[in-house]
Design an enzyme around this catalytic site. Structure first.
Site, short mmCIF file in Angstrom:
data_model
loop_
_atom_site.label_atom_id
_atom_site.label_comp_id
_atom_site.label_asym_id
_atom_site.label_seq_id
_atom_site.Cartn_x
_atom_site.Cartn_y
_atom_site.Cartn_z
N GLY A 1 -4.66 -8.75 92.01
CA GLY A 1 -4.22 -10.03 91.46
C GLY A 1 -3.14 -10.67 92.29
CB ALA A 2 -1.44 -13.89 91.82
CE1 TYR A 3 2.90 -14.10 90.23
CE2 TYR A 3 2.11 -13.75 88.00
CZ TYR A 3 2.66 -14.57 88.96
OH TYR A 3 2.98 -15.85 88.64
N GLY A 4 0.52 -8.51 92.76
CA GLY A 4 0.39 -7.10 93.09
C GLY A 4 -0.93 -6.55 92.61
CB VAL B 1 -3.81 -3.78 88.28
CG1 VAL B 1 -3.82 -2.86 87.07
CG2 VAL B 1 -2.85 -4.93 88.05
CE LYS C 1 1.80 -6.63 88.02
NZ LYS C 1 0.50 -7.16 87.82
CG ASP D 1 1.06 -16.41 85.45
OD1 ASP D 1 0.59 -17.57 85.38
OD2 ASP D 1 0.50 -15.48 86.05
#
Lengths: 266, 298
Positions: free
Chosen positions: B13-16, B18, B33, B136
């Site tokens: 994903g955009a944030y690291g 998973v 994560k 978000d």
């Protein structure tokens, strides 16, 4: 108002309290300059003392210093103390506490203050290998502390509970009686000094707050109105329900013991 | 400390990234994560320390609408960064896949929607009470248990993620972004309420309410449905002037979502209020009559 309260079952314990206060007064006449290099770990007292001395020079907030002391005690609870330089850990917990409490202390200031506190009378550290090594050591130690503490670096302090208890007591006692003795100051001093001892980790923050207030009340012989002195109910039962009397005494004794741990200066 | 075994990577994903993992001790499946923490000359960033410790503290409350954080572990230590893993309880389904499934079927019962929104708002209220802005909220990070309880995920590391985002080039969805973010203004907890409003609409509509492709396009899509805000609600200190707004024809939300009940519409409009200071709070939204009206099956 009697300074010694009513004679009775507490009188022996009370004597201890008065002795402690006397001792404190004696010592406070002159702030002693400790030579940390000659002191040993002393169960965590020495690095805690170092944290408070450096932290005050750095003008850190009281809660920042309390956080640093707690982090330091927690760290040494997890590791073998002899493997680490306790002053490096102390300086690093100050740095970390500044970040945790959003009261950032500059790493360069910490290095200078710590260096000067360890080597009294020396000038500021020149920017050179020694400075950069210390800086690197603090950054590495900060990460190590975070990892050893499993990133649990936020702390529920007794201070906020103490504030609310004291605020309620101000109304309870009435302004005149409240102003007659420095209860709040004394309780806050006991609380801060208790941070020199790792046993602070063993008690609930609410209980520590109550014990420090109790001690302050006893020091000045202040009695709360409308409270019957009996064994069934303690004065603090309006604030905390789960503090047994013997535990209450245990914490108070631990707080008093801190004053015996202070190293003698020649 | 948990002993974990990485099974396989499943979302980048955009944030690291998973991962799905297994706790070797009890075979429990967990979500991991991976977050990159920058290590500068000043050590670990202040924001990371504050966010991670807050996250750990939050975990102790075990709120039913918040994904349970099980642990924070450190991974590889590189020269300038530290890899950190945040371990969460694992859930197979999120609201996005649920919506997908329902849009191909018979839609979602309005009583079910109400339950979902109530759960989201309870989680949001809890976060806001702990000084966390999710920032978000979207169907992808709202997880669903098998019994249909919603749990919010992916919160509390906004600043830490910012660093990570600079390293990844994944586009973040704008569809749930509040106008104040799109306009580059300072923002706070009301941005999450806006997102909940968008999600409420999406649950009825079975497709996203506002699907912009850029910041300005997103703003236009919002205004074309909700209409131009009142002049006094338009911020003064931004470069986009009120008079230059050309919204064009304005649609009507009522017609767009005919299956939305009166109270649902009222709540949605209070959540999609343009000016953030006038937007309803999570606490007040939970007290809205929408949640206490007679259950109706449609």
């Amino acid at each position: 108002m009697s300074y010694y309260g009513s004679a009775g079952k507490y009188s022996n314990k009370m004597k201890d309290v008065i002795d402690v206060m006397e001792l404190q007064r004696e010592k406070n006449r002159k702030i002693q300059q400790l030579d940390y290099r000659k002191l040993d770990f002393a169960g965590g007292f020495t690095p805690a003392r170092f944290i408070f001395e450096c932290g005050m020079k750095l003008q850190g907030q009281p809660l920042t210093l309390a956080t640093a002391a707690i982090l330091m005690h927690r760290f040494f609870k997890e590791v073998d103390q002899s493997n680490y330089d306790c002053y490096l850990i102390a300086a690093s917990t100050l740095y970390l506490a500044g970040k945790v409490k959003d009261d950032p202390l500059k790493i360069r200031d910490i290095i200078n203050v710590a260096h000067n506190t360890l080597h009294r009378g020396n000038g500021p550290l020149e920017i050179g290998d020694e400075y950069w090594n210390m800086r690197d050591a603090i950054v590495q130690a900060e990460l190590l502390i975070m990892r050893v503490l499993k990133f649990e670096v936020s702390i529920t302090h007794p201070h906020k509970f103490m504030l609310h208890y004291l605020k309620s007591m101000e109304g309870w006692l009435g302004r005149d009686q409240w102003n007659a003795a420095p209860i709040a100051r004394t309780a806050a001093a006991f609380l801060q000094d208790f941070h020199h001892d790792p046993s602070i980790l063993d008690y609930a923050p609410q209980h520590v707050a109550i014990a420090c207030i109790s001690l302050a009340l006893q020091c000045y012989g202040v009695r709360l109105p409308l409270i019957e002195d009996n064994d069934d109910e303690a004065w603090y039962s309006v604030f905390v329900k789960d503090l047994q009397k013997d535990r209450h005494w245990e914490i108070m004794e631990k707080v008093m013991e801190v004053y015996n741990k202070e190293p003698e200066t020649s | 400390m948990m002993r974990l075994e990485l099974e396989y990577r499943y979302i980048s994903g955009a944030y690291g990234t998973v991962f799905k993992g297994k706790n070797k001790k009890n075979d429990a499946v967990v979500a991991l994560k991976r977050v990159r923490i920058p290590i500068t000359d000043d050590g670990v960033p202040l924001s990371t320390i504050r966010e991670v410790s807050l996250l750990k503290q939050i975990g102790t409350y075990r709120h039913p609408n918040i994904v349970q954080i099980l642990d924070v572990c450190h991974g590889k230590r590189l020269e300038k960064e530290l890899i950190m893993y945040i371990v969460f309880e694992h859930m197979e389904q999120d609201l996005s896949s649920y919506l997908d499934k329902c849009s191909r079927g018979a839609g979602i019962k309005s009583t079910e929607i109400r339950k979902i929104i109530h759960g989201i708002l309870s989680g949001v209220e809890f976060l806001h009470l702990h000084r966390i802005v999710h920032r978000d909220l979207k169907p992808q990070n709202i997880l669903l248990t098998e019994s249909g309880v919603v749990k919010l995920a992916d919160f509390g590391l906004a600043k830490t993620y910012d660093f990570d985002m600079k390293l990844t080039s994944v586009v973040v969805t704008l569809w749930y972004r509040a106008p104040e973010i799109l306009l580059g203004m300072p923002y706070a907890t009301p941005v999450d309420i806006w997102s909940v409003g968008c999600i409420l609409g999406e649950l009825y509509l079975l497709k996203p309410l506002f699907c912009g492709s850029s910041d300005s396009d997103q703003l236009m899509k919002i205004l074309r449905i909700l209409g131009r805000p009142k002049f006094e609600d338009w911020p003064q200190d931004i470069s986009l002037k009120y008079d230059s707004l050309d919204v064009g024809e304005v649609g009507d939300l009522r017609n767009l979502i005919p299956n939305l009940c009166e109270n649902g519409y009222d709540l949605m409009m209070k959540m999609l209020t343009f000016k953030y200071s006038k937007r309803i709070t999570a606490g007040d939204a939970l007290k809205h009559v929408y949640f206490s009206e007679e259950p109706l099956d449609t």
